[in-house]
Design a protein around this motif. Structure first.
Motif, short mmCIF file in Angstrom:
data_model
loop_
_atom_site.label_atom_id
_atom_site.label_comp_id
_atom_site.label_asym_id
_atom_site.label_seq_id
_atom_site.Cartn_x
_atom_site.Cartn_y
_atom_site.Cartn_z
N ILE A 181 0.87 -1.18 0.00
CA ILE A 181 0.00 0.00 0.00
C ILE A 181 0.90 1.22 0.00
O ILE A 181 1.70 1.41 0.92
CB ILE A 181 -0.94 0.02 1.22
CG1 ILE A 181 -1.85 -1.22 1.21
CG2 ILE A 181 -1.77 1.29 1.24
CD1 ILE A 181 -2.75 -1.33 2.41
N ASN A 182 0.79 2.03 -1.05
CA ASN A 182 1.65 3.20 -1.21
C ASN A 182 3.13 2.80 -1.08
O ASN A 182 3.93 3.49 -0.47
CB ASN A 182 1.29 4.28 -0.19
CG ASN A 182 1.96 5.62 -0.50
OD1 ASN A 182 2.17 5.95 -1.67
ND2 ASN A 182 2.29 6.38 0.53
N ASP A 183 3.45 1.65 -1.65
CA ASP A 183 4.81 1.10 -1.67
C ASP A 183 5.31 0.65 -0.30
O ASP A 183 6.50 0.35 -0.14
CB ASP A 183 5.79 2.10 -2.26
CG ASP A 183 6.87 1.43 -3.11
OD1 ASP A 183 6.67 0.25 -3.49
OD2 ASP A 183 7.90 2.06 -3.39
N LYS A 184 4.42 0.59 0.70
CA LYS A 184 4.78 0.03 2.01
C LYS A 184 4.34 -1.43 2.03
O LYS A 184 3.30 -1.79 1.46
CB LYS A 184 4.10 0.79 3.15
CG LYS A 184 4.34 2.30 3.13
CD LYS A 184 5.82 2.64 3.22
CE LYS A 184 6.06 4.14 3.35
NZ LYS A 184 5.64 4.90 2.16
N VAL A 185 5.10 -2.30 2.69
CA VAL A 185 4.93 -3.74 2.52
C VAL A 185 4.58 -4.42 3.84
O VAL A 185 5.12 -4.09 4.90
CB VAL A 185 6.24 -4.37 1.96
CG1 VAL A 185 6.07 -5.87 1.73
CG2 VAL A 185 6.65 -3.68 0.67
N ALA A 186 3.68 -5.41 3.74
CA ALA A 186 3.41 -6.33 4.85
C ALA A 186 3.40 -7.74 4.29
O ALA A 186 2.80 -8.00 3.23
CB ALA A 186 2.07 -6.02 5.50
N LYS A 187 4.06 -8.67 4.98
CA LYS A 187 4.11 -10.06 4.53
C LYS A 187 2.87 -10.79 5.04
O LYS A 187 2.50 -10.66 6.21
CB LYS A 187 5.38 -10.74 5.03
CG LYS A 187 6.66 -10.09 4.50
CD LYS A 187 7.89 -10.85 4.94
CE LYS A 187 9.16 -10.15 4.46
NZ LYS A 187 9.22 -10.03 2.99
N LEU A 188 2.25 -11.58 4.15
CA LEU A 188 1.01 -12.27 4.47
C LEU A 188 1.27 -13.77 4.68
O LEU A 188 2.00 -14.39 3.90
CB LEU A 188 -0.01 -12.09 3.34
CG LEU A 188 -0.31 -10.63 2.97
CD1 LEU A 188 -1.27 -10.57 1.79
CD2 LEU A 188 -0.88 -9.88 4.16
N PRO A 189 0.65 -14.37 5.71
CA PRO A 189 0.92 -15.78 6.04
C PRO A 189 0.03 -16.75 5.24
O PRO A 189 -0.66 -17.59 5.82
CB PRO A 189 0.60 -15.83 7.54
CG PRO A 189 -0.50 -14.83 7.72
CD PRO A 189 -0.20 -13.72 6.74
N PHE A 190 0.05 -16.62 3.91
CA PHE A 190 -0.75 -17.51 3.08
C PHE A 190 0.08 -18.72 2.65
O PHE A 190 1.26 -18.59 2.33
CB PHE A 190 -1.27 -16.78 1.84
CG PHE A 190 -2.30 -15.73 2.12
CD1 PHE A 190 -3.21 -15.89 3.15
CD2 PHE A 190 -2.37 -14.57 1.35
CE1 PHE A 190 -4.18 -14.91 3.41
CE2 PHE A 190 -3.32 -13.59 1.60
CZ PHE A 190 -4.23 -13.77 2.64
N VAL A 191 -0.58 -19.88 2.62
CA VAL A 191 0.03 -21.10 2.08
C VAL A 191 -0.95 -21.62 1.04
O VAL A 191 -1.82 -22.45 1.33
CB VAL A 191 0.30 -22.14 3.18
CG1 VAL A 191 0.99 -23.36 2.57
CG2 VAL A 191 1.13 -21.55 4.30
N ILE A 192 -0.81 -21.17 -0.18
CA ILE A 192 -1.82 -21.46 -1.19
C ILE A 192 -1.23 -21.92 -2.52
O ILE A 192 -1.98 -22.20 -3.46
CB ILE A 192 -2.71 -20.21 -1.45
CG1 ILE A 192 -1.83 -19.01 -1.79
CG2 ILE A 192 -3.56 -19.90 -0.23
CD1 ILE A 192 -2.61 -17.75 -2.09
N ASN A 193 0.08 -22.04 -2.60
CA ASN A 193 0.71 -22.41 -3.87
C ASN A 193 0.81 -23.94 -3.99
O ASN A 193 1.90 -24.51 -4.07
CB ASN A 193 2.11 -21.78 -3.95
CG ASN A 193 2.69 -21.87 -5.34
OD1 ASN A 193 2.03 -22.30 -6.27
ND2 ASN A 193 3.93 -21.48 -5.48
#
Length: 437
Positions: A301-313
């Motif tokens: 968001i506006n080039d600010k980053v948050a890592k998401l805990p998804f396991v979907i690959n």
């Protein structure tokens, strides 16, 4: 008798001349003859050269120079012949290699020129690929067609359409034949038993058949649109390219909170790419969801980053949601209806800006473009909805379990009329929760 004295005098003078002149002066001229030439009164008669002696020496020198020039030119010609033989051999190898690696009828001309259609551009990519890569992409194309046919089969079962089922069977048989041809080519390549001319002809036949299959399947899918609800479809991005994407016709408004939810299926490696990106003038990373390389999925968001805990690959369908509010930059992540992570301080007090471009399947480096194939989404995507508020956990769970009370996005609602597709991305029937995995 009166003429005797002058003749005797002439003979006497010639005798004296022969006695005075050394014999060595006359050597080298072969058979001699008497000639008359004028000599200055104070000159040496013996030093006088016969006519033509000087020109003979010049002629000899010229002949020697010409001979040397001819020898040099002959050596140059021999060198050029050797160069020509080498170039001819290289050209022959190039023609042989191009016969193995090229499919006829390639219209490719860069990213901007590749946005013409699935059959055309996909085969254009295949024509430039090495043999192993070509076979891999052919396999992916065949798999994509098979998946679409499976969808048609399901549709025909739901609608009890004998005609659609018969068409599906015919197309399935053609795809099976194509798979046998591809397998035969793999074996030929492995054994080294191939002929450039025959290989080129065979590839041309495969390309033609794939194009025909794609067109017939597309026609069948178009026939379904009149019978299915506007939100029961999915987008498929079968290859990692910089020209295959979908564009949402509507922009986002200014938002101080949002919820973005969708169904996704991918097993691409490394990283599934960019499911969606929203760019505004002056900021290409206004709102982006991306899984790039070996990094975890991230929300920007506006080039600010948050890592998401998804396991979907994992090649299975998953429902994901991300919610956010500008107050303290609080965010929450949901996978398959369950909250899996949260955080704060993600672009706090920064509202999402309006008048941007929302793209599915590609990451934008410029407004509406600047795509990078390494960041492209590979997989399937459906039910992309956007709200201008945070959804509650119960609402997210209802979406993931296909509750009849689940709401469509009040900012962006998933509907065929709201999406344009480009570069070979395909659109076909999808029903959440009924055809999962």
């Amino acid at each position: 008798m009166a003429a005797g004295p002058p003749g005797s005098l002439l003979l006497l003078l010639l005798s004296l001349l022969s006695l005075r002149c050394p014999r060595g002066r006359g050597q080298g001229f072969g058979q001699t003859r008497f000639i008359c030439t004028s000599v200055p009164l104070d000159g040496d008669m013996c030093a006088a050269s016969p006519p033509g002696a000087g020109s003979a020496e010049e002629l000899k020198s010229a002949v020697l120079q010409l001979r040397e020039t001819v020898l040099q030119q002959k050596e140059t010609i021999m060198n050029q012949k050797e160069t020509i033989r080498e170039l001819t051999a290289k050209l022959g190898r190039c023609e042989s290699q191009s016969g193995l690696e090229a499919l006829p009828g390639e219209p490719k001309g860069g990213g901007a020129g590749r946005k013409g259609g699935f059959g055309k551009n996909t085969m254009g990519d295949l024509s430039r690929a090495p043999a192993a890569e070509t076979l891999s992409q052919l396999g992916q194309t065949l798999q994509s067609l098979k998946t679409r046919l499976e969808n048609l089969e399901q549709f025909s079962r739901m609608n009890s359409s004998g005609q659609t089922s018969n068409l599906k069977d015919i197309l399935q048989n053609k795809i099976d034949d194509l798979e046998k041809q591809v397998l035969s080519r793999v074996n030929s390549l492995e054994e080294g038993k191939f002929n450039p001319k025959n290989e080129s002809e065979e590839r041309g036949k495969i390309e033609s058949t794939l194009t025909s299959l794609h067109q017939r399947i597309t026609d069948l899918e178009k026939g379904q649109k009149d019978n299915r609800p506007p939100d029961r479809f999915q987008l498929t991005f079968p290859l990692r390219t910089n020209y295959m994407y979908a564009k949402v016709k509507k922009s986002l408004p200014e938002m101080y909170a949002f919820s973005v939810c969708m169904w996704m299926k991918s097993n691409a490696s490394p990283g599934m790419g960019t499911p969606f990106s929203y760019a505004v003038p002056g900021q290409a990373n206004e709102l982006v969801l991306i899984e790039w390389g070996n990094n975890p999925m991230e929300i920007l968001i506006n080039d600010k980053v948050a890592k998401l805990p998804f396991v979907i690959n994992d090649g299975k369908w998953h429902h994901i949601c991300v919610t956010w509010t500008t107050r303290d930059g609080v965010w929450e992540a949901y996978q398959d209806g369950t909250q899996t992570g949260s955080g704060e301080n993600l672009a706090p007090y920064h509202p999402i800006k309006p008048q941007g471009v929302l793209v599915l399947g590609q990451e934008q480096d410029t407004l509406g473009g600047g795509f990078d194939a390494t960041q492209a989404f590979v997989g399937e995507l459906a039910h992309f909805n956007v709200w201008d508020r945070k959804l509650s956990p119960g609402e997210v769970y209802g979406l993931a379990t296909c509750s009849t009370r689940a709401l469509a996005g009040n900012v962006i609602a998933w509907a065929e009329a709201n999406i344009d597709i480009y570069g070979g991305a395909t659109k076909w029937t999808f029903e959440a929760c009924r055809q999962l995995n």
